[in-house]
Design an enzyme around this catalytic site. Structure first.
Site, PDB file in Angstrom:
ATOM      1  N   ARG A   1       0.704  -1.287   0.122  1.00  0.00           N
ATOM      2  CA  ARG A   1      -0.227  -0.039   0.089  1.00  0.00           C
ATOM      3  C   ARG A   1       0.915   1.194  -0.101  1.00  0.00           C
ATOM      4  O   ARG A   1       0.381   2.064  -0.641  1.00  0.00           O
ATOM      5  CB  ARG A   1      -0.944   0.074   1.075  1.00  0.00           C
ATOM      6  CG  ARG A   1      -2.032  -0.887   1.181  1.00  0.00           C
ATOM      7  CD  ARG A   1      -3.152  -0.788   2.207  1.00  0.00           C
ATOM      8  NE  ARG A   1      -2.295  -1.036   3.562  1.00  0.00           N
ATOM      9  CZ  ARG A   1      -2.604  -0.966   4.644  1.00  0.00           C
ATOM     10  NH1 ARG A   1      -3.854  -0.042   4.815  1.00  0.00           N
ATOM     11  NH2 ARG A   1      -1.806  -1.125   5.741  1.00  0.00           N
TER      12      ARG A   1
ATOM     13  N   ASN B   1      -6.163  -2.341   2.320  1.00  0.00           N
ATOM     14  CA  ASN B   1      -6.393  -3.865   2.201  1.00  0.00           C
ATOM     15  C   ASN B   1      -7.771  -4.174   2.509  1.00  0.00           C
ATOM     16  O   ASN B   1      -8.699  -3.363   2.816  1.00  0.00           O
ATOM     17  CB  ASN B   1      -5.497  -4.082   3.382  1.00  0.00           C
ATOM     18  CG  ASN B   1      -3.952  -4.020   3.344  1.00  0.00           C
ATOM     19  OD1 ASN B   1      -3.481  -4.092   2.206  1.00  0.00           O
ATOM     20  ND2 ASN B   1      -3.301  -4.290   4.485  1.00  0.00           N
TER      21      ASN B   1
END
Length: 95
Positions: free
Chosen positions: A21, A39
């Site tokens: 990320r 996520n």
């Protein structure tokens, strides 16, 4: 002038716990994209990308590989038109 492209990208494989990320957000910002990455509880990473078509396509190509510790096994892209459009690129909480 490039057309603005908006897509949702879902990435599966070893993509959580490997800095995916943060690296995704860094690359998206470097490309001048707007959107977010987060996520998912199923183990995937999901991103909304918006920006000039060549930059979005370049980002998608990067997402197929991800950072060094990631192992992408599947990438799925679908059209996305999410409002409101974030002013920049955000890392969002898990959903």
């Amino acid at each position: 002038m490039s057309q603005t492209l908006r897509v949702i990208v879902t990435v599966q494989g070893r993509v959580q716990g490997v800095g995916y990320r943060a690296a995704c957000a860094d690359m998206a910002r470097a490309l001048g994209l707007r959107g977010w990455v987060r996520n998912r509880r199923d183990g995937a990473v999901e991103a909304f990308l918006a920006g000039p078509e060549p930059n979005v396509l370049r980002m998608q190509a990067w997402m197929e590989e991800g950072p060094d510790l990631a192992l992408v096994t599947q990438l799925r892209t679908t059209p996305g038109d999410i409002e409101p459009l974030p002013p920049g690129f955000e890392v969002r909480p898990t959903v």
